[in-house]
Design an enzyme around this catalytic site. Structure first.
Site, mmCIF file in Angstrom:
data_model
loop_
_atom_site.group_PDB
_atom_site.id
_atom_site.type_symbol
_atom_site.label_atom_id
_atom_site.label_comp_id
_atom_site.label_asym_id
_atom_site.label_seq_id
_atom_site.Cartn_x
_atom_site.Cartn_y
_atom_site.Cartn_z
ATOM 1 N N ALA A 40 21.579 48.518 66.072
ATOM 2 C CA ALA A 40 20.864 49.429 66.978
ATOM 3 C C ALA A 40 21.601 49.634 68.305
ATOM 4 C CB ALA A 40 19.451 48.906 67.225
ATOM 5 N N HIS A 42 24.905 50.052 68.622
ATOM 6 C CA HIS A 42 25.827 51.173 68.357
ATOM 7 C C HIS A 42 25.068 52.498 68.310
ATOM 8 C CE1 HIS A 42 28.043 47.809 66.109
ATOM 9 N NE2 HIS A 42 28.920 48.182 67.013
ATOM 10 N N ASP A 155 30.043 44.167 76.090
ATOM 11 C CA ASP A 155 31.461 43.808 76.211
ATOM 12 C C ASP A 155 31.931 44.258 77.594
ATOM 13 O OD1 ASP A 155 32.255 43.078 73.174
ATOM 14 O OD2 ASP A 155 30.771 44.666 73.201
HETATM 15 N N1 LIG Z 1 24.083 44.989 71.894
HETATM 16 C C1 LIG Z 1 24.812 46.037 72.259
HETATM 17 N N2 LIG Z 1 24.316 46.939 73.138
HETATM 18 C C2 LIG Z 1 25.051 48.002 73.536
HETATM 19 N N3 LIG Z 1 26.298 48.257 73.109
HETATM 20 C C3 LIG Z 1 26.838 47.394 72.228
HETATM 21 C C4 LIG Z 1 26.137 46.256 71.756
HETATM 22 N N4 LIG Z 1 26.940 45.586 70.892
HETATM 23 C C5 LIG Z 1 28.089 46.270 70.829
HETATM 24 N N5 LIG Z 1 28.038 47.354 71.628
HETATM 25 C C6 LIG Z 1 29.118 48.316 71.868
HETATM 26 O O1 LIG Z 1 29.462 48.971 70.678
HETATM 27 C C7 LIG Z 1 30.840 49.335 70.730
HETATM 28 C C8 LIG Z 1 31.523 48.869 69.494
HETATM 29 O O2 LIG Z 1 31.500 47.453 69.461
HETATM 30 P P1 LIG Z 1 31.766 46.605 68.183
HETATM 31 O O3 LIG Z 1 31.912 47.479 67.019
HETATM 32 O O4 LIG Z 1 32.781 45.574 68.475
HETATM 33 O O5 LIG Z 1 30.334 45.892 67.947
HETATM 34 P P2 LIG Z 1 29.885 44.431 68.266
HETATM 35 O O6 LIG Z 1 28.452 44.285 67.958
HETATM 36 O O7 LIG Z 1 30.399 44.072 69.631
HETATM 37 O O8 LIG Z 1 30.646 43.590 67.205
HETATM 38 P P3 LIG Z 1 31.266 42.173 67.461
HETATM 39 O O9 LIG Z 1 30.303 41.374 68.270
HETATM 40 O O10 LIG Z 1 31.482 41.656 66.124
HETATM 41 O O11 LIG Z 1 32.528 42.461 68.229
HETATM 42 C C9 LIG Z 1 31.400 48.700 72.006
HETATM 43 O O12 LIG Z 1 31.409 49.670 73.044
HETATM 44 C C10 LIG Z 1 30.381 47.620 72.296
HETATM 45 O O13 LIG Z 1 30.326 47.264 73.657
HETATM 46 MG MG LIG Z 2 32.619 43.826 69.572
#
Ligand SMILES: Nc1ncnc2c1ncn2[C@@H]1O[C@H](COP(=O)(O)OP(=O)(O)OP(=O)(O)O)[C@@H](O)[C@H]1O
Ligand SMILES: [Mg+2]
Length: 296
Positions: A40, A42, A155
């Site tokens: 959710a 993403h 992040d």
């Molecule tokens: N909980 C969240 N709330 C808002 N944005 C998020 C969240 N988790 C990830 N994102 C954002 O989604 C984008 C893609 O991140 P990514 O695909 O690495 O997902 P992730 O959940 O961080 O996966 P991982 O923790 O395995 O790295 C990045 O901009 C990241 O900051």
């Molecule tokens: Mg990530």
């Protein structure tokens, strides 16, 4: 919206042409880079991108150059079909899902190094990670062309690095950072949460709880760095989490405050901790972000 047509593209030229075609029709492009295994958080980024733009592109690419040799690149969850269906349900238009060879053709040698911002928080614990992130994001933004690119504040260090590289490399991109989406119990959503056992997941809640504690002390007027961060470290250790770091820093330069320093009206607390073998990160900008709502 569930039957919104999503165009899935595999190659750099196809993706570039599709993005150019959007602007050629006089429409604006939003862009959300991801590693897939969507949740959710993403999907929120896609919805935000839709507020800035008529069309939204999402990339799904598990980027090998940002994983260390002992990290989880090969076991990282890959769920493309489900991801594309979810993206259709929130109205994304284009999905780029390239192979590693497409993104890193044989003989390529260029890496993007952002410098100071990469040196704090996760930097020392994940050597080369942020060069990998900066390189792949630069490639993706160069392919997408003029757009509004939306990233998550979960992040936080990555977001600051991307803001910096977009400015320094004069990319024709507006970078937007969106608040962290959390589960009902307070845990920040992450694709890596799928690795957690039920017991690990319960213990992981020490992270948002520790951040909420720091937010409460800050709201009560506490400004001593040590008094803000030391209970966070103790809470993580108390839950059996092994922290790479729990630091409090200037939210622009990410330079950690000494324990005897007084923080200003904004300071970021960032945490990376292992729960079992799963490394989780989280952060809170004191004086800016709402405290995570944590279950008792
Ligand atoms: N909980 C969240 N709330 C808002 N944005 C998020 C969240 N988790 C990830 N994102 C954002 O989604 C984008 C893609 O991140 P990514 O695909 O690495 O997902 P992730 O959940 O961080 O996966 P991982 O923790 O395995 O790295 C990045 O901009 C990241 O900051
Ligand atoms: Mg990530």
């Amino acid at each position: 919206m569930s039957d919104h047509p999503v165009q899935v593209l595999r190659s750099v030229p196809e993706f570039r042409a599709a993005c150019d075609a959007v602007r050629g029709r006089g429409e604006r492009l939003g862009f959300v880079p991801t590693m897939g295994a969507l949740h959710a958080g993403h999907l929120r980024l896609v919805e935000v991108a839709r507020r800035y733009a008529e069309r939204v592109a999402v990339s799904i690419f598990v980027n090998p150059t940002q994983f260390g040799p002992n990290e989880d690149f090969s076991k990282y969850p890959r769920t493309l079909e489900r991801d594309v269906a979810l993206l259709g349900s929130v109205g994304a238009d284009l999905v780029l899902s390239p192979s590693a060879e497409e993104m890193y053709p044989k003989g390529e040698t260029t890496r993007v190094h952002v410098g100071e911002l990469s040196e704090h928080f996760c930097g020392p614990f994940r050597p080369g990670h942020f060069d990998g992130v900066a390189t792949v994001v630069t490639k993706l933004l160069a392919m997408a062309g003029p757009c509004t690119a939306v990233f998550g504040r979960k992040d936080f260090q990555q977001l600051k690095i991307i803001e910096r590289l977009a400015r320094d490399l004069m990319l024709p991109v507006v970078v937007v950072g969106e608040p962290t989406v959390r589960d009902a119990d307070g845990l920040a959503l992450s694709s890596r949460n799928a690795y957690l056992s039920a017991d690990e997941r319960r213990r992981a809640l020490a992270i948002p709880r520790a951040l909420a504690g720091a937010a409460a002390r800050f709201a009560g007027g506490e400004r001593r760095a040590g008094t803000l961060i030391e209970p966070v470290r103790a809470d993580l250790a108390g839950a059996g989490l092994r922290a790479d770091y729990a630091d409090i820093a200037d939210p622009e330069r990410l330079f950690p405050f000494a324990l005897d320093a007084h923080v200003g009206e904004r300071a970021v607390i960032a945490v990376a901790a292992f729960c079992g073998t799963t490394r989780l990160i989280d952060n809170l900008v004191l004086g800016e972000d709402p405290a995570p709502a944590v279950s008792a």
